[in-house]
Scaffold this motif. Structure first.
Motif, PDB file in Angstrom:
ATOM      1  N   ALA A  34     -27.557 -21.510  67.309  1.00  0.00           N
ATOM      2  CA  ALA A  34     -26.520 -21.289  68.517  1.00  0.00           C
ATOM      3  C   ALA A  34     -27.112 -22.158  69.617  1.00  0.00           C
ATOM      4  N   ASP A  35     -28.402 -22.170  70.055  1.00  0.00           N
ATOM      5  CA  ASP A  35     -28.953 -22.840  70.967  1.00  0.00           C
ATOM      6  C   ASP A  35     -28.782 -24.418  70.726  1.00  0.00           C
ATOM      7  N   LEU A  36     -29.254 -24.703  69.500  1.00  0.00           N
ATOM      8  CA  LEU A  36     -29.231 -26.221  69.128  1.00  0.00           C
ATOM      9  C   LEU A  36     -27.813 -26.755  69.326  1.00  0.00           C
ATOM     10  N   PHE A  42     -21.604 -28.683  71.236  1.00  0.00           N
ATOM     11  CA  PHE A  42     -20.744 -28.086  70.114  1.00  0.00           C
ATOM     12  C   PHE A  42     -20.668 -26.548  70.096  1.00  0.00           C
ATOM     13  N   THR A  43     -19.733 -25.943  69.082  1.00  0.00           N
ATOM     14  CA  THR A  43     -19.713 -24.488  69.144  1.00  0.00           C
ATOM     15  C   THR A  43     -20.752 -24.186  67.758  1.00  0.00           C
ATOM     16  N   HIS A  44     -21.247 -22.888  67.900  1.00  0.00           N
ATOM     17  CA  HIS A  44     -21.940 -22.438  66.911  1.00  0.00           C
ATOM     18  C   HIS A  44     -21.302 -22.524  65.642  1.00  0.00           C
ATOM     19  N   GLY A  45     -19.792 -22.312  65.594  1.00  0.00           N
ATOM     20  CA  GLY A  45     -19.226 -22.407  64.085  1.00  0.00           C
ATOM     21  C   GLY A  45     -19.099 -23.525  63.446  1.00  0.00           C
ATOM     22  N   GLY A  46     -19.121 -24.744  64.132  1.00  0.00           N
ATOM     23  CA  GLY A  46     -19.209 -25.948  63.781  1.00  0.00           C
ATOM     24  C   GLY A  46     -20.653 -26.316  62.865  1.00  0.00           C
ATOM     25  N   PHE A  47     -21.529 -25.732  62.984  1.00  0.00           N
ATOM     26  CA  PHE A  47     -23.037 -26.185  62.135  1.00  0.00           C
ATOM     27  C   PHE A  47     -22.698 -26.059  60.839  1.00  0.00           C
ATOM     28  N   TYR A  48     -22.027 -25.199  60.360  1.00  0.00           N
ATOM     29  CA  TYR A  48     -22.064 -24.826  58.962  1.00  0.00           C
ATOM     30  C   TYR A  48     -20.907 -25.799  58.121  1.00  0.00           C
ATOM     31  N   SER A  53     -27.627 -25.513  55.594  1.00  0.00           N
ATOM     32  CA  SER A  53     -28.428 -24.685  56.089  1.00  0.00           C
ATOM     33  C   SER A  53     -29.519 -25.173  57.474  1.00  0.00           C
ATOM     34  N   LYS A  54     -29.896 -24.565  58.027  1.00  0.00           N
ATOM     35  CA  LYS A  54     -30.786 -24.873  59.038  1.00  0.00           C
ATOM     36  C   LYS A  54     -31.887 -25.592  58.532  1.00  0.00           C
TER      37      LYS A  54
END
Length: 203
Positions: A34-36, A42-48, A53-54
């Motif tokens: 989330a912090d990254l 960008f939003t947290h949801g956009g990560f995946y 994975s991280k």
């Protein structure tokens, strides 16, 4: 508005570069997804949507950071590179400094995918540093690799030890100075230093 493939690729590259800096500064476990993503804008949801994975991002960030480290050695003499690498300015610039020095300890505790990325990155860095004195003779090329690996290990270890000391500790600077001078002496061809000294005395 639908994001184009070009924009999606640019966004992904931005996240990787942001992660590379944050990981170097805080370590892999010191940065949450989330912090990254917030730091990248960008939003947290956009990560995946971008990464599985991280750990996948960690591996890519490792490659990105080591590539940036390699650019520090481009177009400069070996002695100049060593003086910069083993300087207080580089030591204190975790986020933009050498990824190998910043994340060696962290990488050793991560999944194989991250460790393989680290190993591959070190190999690319060694290859880049070897290009200046590249020899077509296999034996000479092997010896050059040994010398460069020794210098890189020495320099990385010095940065790691110095950073582990308090910022205002005289030992932190002493470690850098001692290792920097030792490496520079090791790069001086035999007899050159004495000849230079005699020449100066006669002037």
């Amino acid at each position: 508005m639908k994001v184009t493939k070009a924009q999606a690729a640019a966004n992904r590259a931005h996240v990787v570069e942001t992660a590379s800096q944050l990981f170097r500064e805080r370590g892999f476990d010191g940065v949450g997804v989330a912090d990254l993503m917030a730091a990248a804008g960008f939003t947290h949801g956009g990560f995946y949507k971008q990464f599985g994975s991280k750990a996948d991002l960690m591996a890519e960030a490792m490659v990105c950071g080591i590539a940036q480290t390699g650019t520090l050695a481009e177009g400069v003499e070996a002695s100049e590179f060593i003086r910069h690498y083993l300087s207080r300015a580089h030591r204190d610039s975790r986020a933009t400094g050498c990824t190998v020095a910043a994340l060696s300890g962290d990488a050793a505790r991560q999944p194989d995918s991250v460790r393989v990325a680290f190993k591959d990155g070190v190999e690319r860095l060694l290859a880049l540093l070897s290009q200046k004195g590249l020899s077509s003779d296999p034996a000479e090329a092997a010896q050059a690799r040994v010398r460069i690996l020794d210098v890189l290990s020495h320099a990385v270890g010095a940065i790691v030890l110095s950073r582990a000391c308090p910022d205002d500790s005289p030992l932190a600077d002493e470690i850098l100075a001692v290792c920097r001078d030792a490496i520079l002496r090791s790069q001086t061809p035999p007899g050159t230093e004495k000849a230079t000294t005699r020449k100066r005395k006669t002037v």
